[in-house]
Every structure is written in C-alpha cells, then in structure tokens.
Design an enzyme around this catalytic site. Structure first.
Site, PDB file in Angstrom:
ATOM      1  N   ASP A  22       0.866  -1.178   0.000  1.00 30.10           N
ATOM      2  CA  ASP A  22       0.000   0.000   0.000  1.00 30.10           C
ATOM      3  C   ASP A  22       0.906   1.233   0.000  1.00 30.10           C
ATOM      4  OD1 ASP A  22      -1.691   2.135   0.427  1.00 30.10           O
ATOM      5  OD2 ASP A  22      -2.826   1.186   2.043  1.00 30.10           O
ATOM      6  N   HIS A 137      -5.403  12.348  13.541  1.00 32.02           N
ATOM      7  CA  HIS A 137      -6.416  12.219  12.486  1.00 32.02           C
ATOM      8  C   HIS A 137      -7.610  11.367  12.909  1.00 32.02           C
ATOM      9  CE1 HIS A 137      -3.803  14.175   9.657  1.00 32.02           C
ATOM     10  NE2 HIS A 137      -2.877  13.222   9.716  1.00 32.02           N
ATOM     11  N   ASP A 174       2.255  19.313  13.147  1.00 34.50           N
ATOM     12  CA  ASP A 174       2.346  18.327  12.072  1.00 34.50           C
ATOM     13  C   ASP A 174       1.982  19.012  10.749  1.00 34.50           C
ATOM     14  OD1 ASP A 174       2.160  15.001  11.886  1.00 34.50           O
ATOM     15  OD2 ASP A 174       1.075  16.051  10.293  1.00 34.50           O
ATOM     16  N   HIS A 176       0.196  17.855   8.393  1.00 33.54           N
ATOM     17  CA  HIS A 176      -1.177  17.530   7.998  1.00 33.54           C
ATOM     18  C   HIS A 176      -2.163  18.122   9.007  1.00 33.54           C
ATOM     19  CE1 HIS A 176       1.268  14.191   6.272  1.00 33.54           C
ATOM     20  NE2 HIS A 176       0.457  14.354   5.238  1.00 33.54           N
ATOM     21  N   ASP A 267       6.850  15.842  10.165  1.00 33.00           N
ATOM     22  CA  ASP A 267       6.779  15.886   8.716  1.00 33.00           C
ATOM     23  C   ASP A 267       6.731  17.330   8.227  1.00 33.00           C
ATOM     24  OD1 ASP A 267       4.285  16.205   9.843  1.00 33.00           O
ATOM     25  OD2 ASP A 267       3.345  14.540   8.782  1.00 33.00           O
ATOM     26  N   TYR A 307       8.485  11.349   8.526  1.00 34.50           N
ATOM     27  CA  TYR A 307       8.725  10.178   7.689  1.00 34.50           C
ATOM     28  C   TYR A 307      10.095  10.169   7.023  1.00 34.50           C
ATOM     29  CZ  TYR A 307       3.866  10.143   8.803  1.00 34.50           C
ATOM     30  OH  TYR A 307       2.703  10.187   9.518  1.00 34.50           O
TER      31      TYR A 307
END
Length: 705
Positions: A22, A137, A174, A176, A267, A307
């Site tokens: 994935d 999230h 973050d 995101h 990130d 990451y």
C-alpha cells in the site's frame, strides 16, 4: 516543586507494521520510533530524562473520545488474518491494521496519559512521549491517516475530567491537518486548538474544506479553532516563527491555558517526503521554548508524523534538548517570511478578529493572492528532486554547525554589599573583581566623577569579570543589581562592542539615559520601552511608547509578540543587555516574561541590569534566568488599550520596512519573493553538499553559488 523532563518510550510499540503493499501507508514504519530513540541516546539525552513506564490505556479512557462500536472494531483486529485485516483497513482512509495494532495503540495512549499524570501531579515539569501509532487524524467512529486512537484529544479530555482543568491549549505542528482533534473540540471553548498544515487550496491530503482559515469552530467553540493553511511548500524557519508571533502566541496568552499539549509531527521539517517544507531541526527548539512560557511550563509533547527518519530524529532531539533547558541554537536562514505565509497569517487574524480581545483593534481584512494557486505541483516536484539527492549530506553538515555546548554555569549574579536574595541552587554570586586600573581603562566613555564612588567601582569590577565569562561562554547569563543602571549599561555596551560580538541588542525599560552613543563601535540596536518619547532620537535607538500601570492583569504580551520578539528574531543578536530604570510602565511579571522568551536568542547570553533598590524584581529575574522550576507563571493577561495599539501601529508603520518579521500582512511583499526564497533554500542545501564533498557549485549562467 516540579522539575525535570520525562520521556515515554517502549520498543513494543514497534511490533506492528504494514502487511501488504500500500504505497499510501508504506511510509509509517516501526523505525520511526527506534531511530528517534537511538538519536536521543547518541546525544546522551535519554539518561538526562526521567523515563516513565508505559501502561495500557483502559476502555474507559479510550471511550472518553471514541465510540464503543469503534473500540470493538479495533479490538476485533487482534484475531484477524491478513486478508481480514486488509478488508477492515480499507473501510477507513489511509489506515492499516495488524494483529498487534490494538495492543500498540493502547500503549501509545497509555504512555501519553502517564506523561499527563506526571506533569499535572508535578512529578516532572514537562516531557515527550515517543509513541506509535499517532493519533491526531482519528475520529470518534473511525481511524484515519495512520491513526488509531486520538492520543492528544483523549489526553485533553482526561486532564479535564481527572484534574478539573478548564483551559487546555493543543498545538498541532504536524504538516497535515489534525481534523480528528478539530471535530472533537469544535464546539468546546475549554480547548483552544491550533493547527498549521499543508493545504494548497484543498489540493493536499486530507483535502477538506474545513481545513481552511475561516473554519473557526462552532457554537460556544467559535473562535477556539485556529487553522493556518500553508498554500505553498517550502515554508521555512521564518514562516513558522512568524506564525507563532502573529497568530498563535497572542491568542494563547490571552487564553491563558493550564496545560499545553503538542501534537508534535515532524513531517513539517526539512527533508520530509510528505511535507516538502524547509524548516531545519533547530526551529522546533524555538517553537518549544516559546510554548514553555505558557501554563507554568506544563508542556506535554506527543509524537505524531515524521517520515524522513534522520530529519525526524534530529527534530525530536531538538525538542527534548529544549525541554531539558539547554541553550537554543541560532536559527538558520534569512528571517524573512514569504508572501504566501504572510497571506495565510493575515487571513487567520482577520477570521479571528471578532473573537479575541488582542485582535480587537486590528484593521485586517482577509487577503487573496491568485498567484498562490496553480504552482503547487511545480513546487512539490522541485522540492522532491533536491531532497532525495542531497538531504542526508546537507543535514550531516548542518548539524555539525549547531553548537550543543552547555556552559559550566547557567547564571551569575552581582549583588550589593549586604543584599540577601534567596537564590536558586547553582546561581553563583560573583565575588571576584577586576583591578581599579582595568576598570578605569575600560571606562573611557564615563565621566571621571562617577568612578570616584567606591560602590560604583566595586559593581563595575565584578560586572567586568562576569562580562568576560559571558563573552567566553563560561556562563550563560547574569544579573547585576547596580547603584546606577545607566552607568553599568554604558560600561557593558562599550565592553561588548569592543569584543568579537557582531550584533548586540539592548533593551531599556523605563527612563534610562545611556551616557554614550557608540556610533562607531560595532553594530547594535537599542529598544527603549517607555511612557514618553524623548527628544533627539538616534537611528540606532527605537522607542516604543507603552503607557500602562503595572498590575496583575497586564497587556504587555501584545507588544512582545507583535513587535519586540519579531524584531529581535529578525536581528538575531549575539548578545543581549536588558536594563531597567525609573518610571517603568511594565510590571515585574512582564519583564520576567520578556527575559524568558529572549533566552531563545544569542545562545541565552543575556546580561540584566536593574537598580539595587529593587531586590524583589531581582529575586524574580534571577529565578527566571536560572530556569528555576515553577517560575513561568505570567498570566492572567488583558487586552491592550486603544491608545497603546495606536502608538505601536504608528511605530510599526515606520520600522516594518526594515524589519521584515514585523510584517503580518500578505499585502506588503511581492509574490515573487516566495520563488526567490525557494531558490535560496535549494541553494543552501546545494552549498552544504558541495562543501562536504570539497566541490565548487556552479549555478545557472555559470555563477558560483
């Protein structure tokens, strides 16, 4: 009294991984934890922390936020085979489950709650939880974006329920948007949620309209949800710092939280394949330091994304160093926020102006720059190309430049004869003195009659000793209780400017006459915070008029974040001298807050000079300088007066053209500036690579870079 920094880590949280192919989920790997912990060990930071045991969270704790049905779904994954795990994962967005996911998610949450307990019971002052899976999230009824249980959201509810907290700040840096936290607290005024995130006009994951700047909460929670969308990649240190100064910190200080929770996703750091941003690891030291001045220093950082393993590990270490109280390294790069960042900042301030007193008198309208759209993909591709090719070499070279040395002594004090301050442990009262001849030789700018006073000579002699200790970095900072602040300040400025120090920042509070202009002695800037404007201003003297009767409820935080700190960070001084005089219009807590925040600059090298007639102020400042536990209680705060805002606005209109960090409007910069800045960031990495390889770099048109 609380002291020390806690660390939460357990290698068992590495015992789950993606079992099938994935590409979207493949970057969330167990090594995110081990690489961070290993780097903490390399820097000898683990043994300096208090390691807390990790426990499993209970069902009752999980359902503080999540539904019982969702909890049962996650529980059921323990007995599933690979095919069943893949099928259940595909019901959610960007989530993968493993037979150990439930166990690890309970440890991740339980470790976070252990840290909250340790901080709120005053076992420790602050701490970091290096945990996995992340959480910001995940939502009430579903996992999302690698997240299983929402660690930080549950931690906030847990603190409210168990410790009866009424105001909690969540800072999500973050890259995101933590939409899970937003959904949970969007109607809750007891939680102020701030998130900056890569957005690019809704073209970046999670592609939500509700991630934009004008989504500010609902019902009673209106105004307590702060979204700062980045509409470009390549945001760097100046952009992040400007966002804190002009958006987060003014609102956070007005909110006056009792606990700070950080969704610490890295990130958003340079080199990350998801974020494509340019903030270097030391930037997170400065962000952390600023947040440590809220809630009495009660700060709980919880790992989210990150990451690029090397960038993640270095950024985690920078955060932990700061929590431990180490000096902060100088920020890399030009301190000029780009146009796109200023546009986002302006939009957020405009959206929140009706709900916050510190924004009440701001004449801000939302901005829109059409040039911000349509260039995102090009920017991302450019960032990806030089990240993968050059990043490791760049970061190796970059981290070697950062000074990690901690001076043998944090704080020195020069006290008048017979003064008995209750000093914190480790503060040295200087007894050594320079000779009379040495003092006179260093006092050419002072009238001779001043040097005839024995008390003045004694103070100058001891101050000369500690000045040299500061310049040689044998001590980080110092405080002087002086019979004449203006004489000591003049003497100190002259001595520092004669040293190798390149940039000196002086801050004078109250009425204080510097006895010499130093026009030809190196570079310095002097900020004067006073109740009236004097006559005959010099071009190196900036006067900030602030009229306020010092009391428990102060509005001085406003001028700190919209003017003093932006200017100071723009200047990037090598040495700071702070002096107080008579008729000052700011209180003891205000001066303490200012000094605490300024310790992020100049590697903490600060000389503070106050009148010997103010031992109470001296007591407070020496505790602040020595980072004494439990001393960072600066609230409550109130809104500034219209008169003070108008006075400040007149000054800012004049000086913001020279000091770019003072700008918070997207209308003041040329949109082309962002493209120029991205090129500078790229060139910085290219040059570091070339130096490491002993090469000469040639840019376009044959120019040497």
């Amino acid at each position: 009294m609380a002291c020390g920094t806690a660390l939460v880590y357990d290698e068992e949280m590495m015992s789950y991984k993606l079992l099938w192919d994935d590409p979207e989920c493949s970057i969330e790997v167990p090594e995110r934890l081990s690489s961070s912990y290993k780097r903490l060990q390399d820097y000898d930071l683990v043994k300096r922390c208090i390691q807390l045991p990790v426990r499993e969270a209970t069902d009752e704790e999980i359902t503080l936020v999540h539904s019982h049905d969702y909890l049962q779904v996650v529980k059921s994954t323990q007995t599933m085979n690979e095919k069943e795990l893949k099928e259940i994962s595909q019901k959610y967005t960007a989530v993968f489950y493993h037979q150990n996911s439930f166990r690890c998610a309970k440890l991740s949450l339980g470790g976070t709650l252990q840290l909250v307990d340790a901080i709120l019971t005053r076992e420790v002052q602050n701490g970091m939880a290096i945990v996995r899976p992340p959480g910001h999230h995940s939502q009430r009824n579903q996992g999302n974006g690698f997240c299983v249980f929402n660690n930080v959201a549950i931690a906030a509810e847990y603190a409210k329920k168990k410790y009866k907290l009424e105001r909690i700040l969540i800072v999500d840096w973050d890259v995101h948007h933590g939409q899970g936290i937003q959904y949970i607290f969007e109607e809750d005024p007891s939680v102020l949620y701030f998130s900056w995130h890569r957005y690019e006009h809704k073209t970046f994951w999670p592609y939500l309209r509700e991630s934009d700047y004008d989504v500010i909460g609902r019902g009673k929670g209106t105004g307590f949800n702060i979204n700062l969308p980045w509409n470009k990649v390549g945001m760097g240190n100046a952009d992040y710092i400007a966002a804190f100064f002009h958006v987060l910190l003014p609102l956070a200080f007005e909110f006056n939280p009792e606990l700070v929770l950080v969704s610490a996703g890295y990130d958003s750091a340079i080199g990350d394949p998801e974020g494509r941003m340019c903030a270097t690891p030391e930037c997170f030291s400065h962000l952390t330091n600023m947040l440590m001045n809220l809630a009495g220093g009660k700060l709980c950082a919880v790992l989210e994304g990150g990451y690029n393993l090397r960038s993640l590990a270095e950024s985690v270490c920078m955060t932990v160093r700061t929590l431990l109280g180490d000096p902060l390294p100088r920020l890399t790069g030009e301190m000029t926020p780009c146009h796109s960042a200023l546009e986002s900042i302006q939009n957020v301030r405009a959206a929140h102006t009706p709900y916050w007193k510190c924004l009440l008198y701001n004449e801000i309208k939302s901005a829109h720059d059409p040039s911000s759209e349509g260039d995102s993909q090009h920017s991302s591709d450019q960032q990806q190309n030089f990240d993968t090719a050059m990043f490791d070499i760049f970061l190796d070279s970059h981290m070697k430049k950062i000074e990690f040395a901690v001076p043998p002594l944090r704080t020195c004090a020069v006290l008048p004869e017979g003064c008995c301050l209750a000093l914190p442990d480790g503060v040295l009262v200087e007894e050594k003195t320079a000779t009379r001849e040495h003092i006179i030789a260093c006092s050419s700018s002072l009238p001779n009659e001043l040097l005839e006073k024995e008390t003045m000579l004694a103070t100058l002699g001891k101050m000369l000793v500690i000045l040299n200790k500061l310049l040689e970095y044998q001590t980080m900072n110092s405080i002087v209780l002086s019979p004449d602040s203006s004489v000591c300040a003049t003497f100190a400025i002259k001595h520092v400017l004669a040293s190798p120090v390149k940039r000196l920042l002086c801050i004078n509070i109250g009425d204080l006459g510097i006895l010499h202009e130093f026009d030809n002695d190196g570079e310095y800037v002097c900020l004067n915070i006073c109740g009236t404007y004097p006559t005959g201003m010099s071009n190196r003297q900036i006067y900030l008029k602030w009229t306020e009767s010092p009391n428990e409820y102060s509005s001085f935080f406003y001028i700190i974040f919209c003017c003093i700190l932006p200017l100071a960070y723009n200047y990037q001084p090598d040495f700071i001298i702070i002096t107080t005089g008579s008729n000052r219009t700011i209180g003891d807590k205000d001066i303490s807050l200012l000094i605490s925040l300024l310790q992020g600059l100049a590697n903490g090298r600060i000389l503070t000079i106050i009148p010997e007639t103010e031992p109470k102020l001296g007591q407070k400042l020496v505790k602040c300088l020595s980072d004494s536990p439990g001393e960072k209680h600066f609230g409550p705060h109130r809104a500034p007066s219209l008169e003070n805002i108008q006075n400040l606005k007149e000054k800012l209109d004049i000086i913001e053209k020279e000091w770019k960090m003072l700008q918070c409007s997207g209308a003041v910069n040329d949109p082309q500036e962002l493209r120029t800045k991205r090129l500078k960031n790229r060139n910085m990495i290219v040059m570091e690579q070339a130096k490491a390889q002993g090469q000469t770099v040639v840019g376009q048109r044959g120019r040497r870079i």
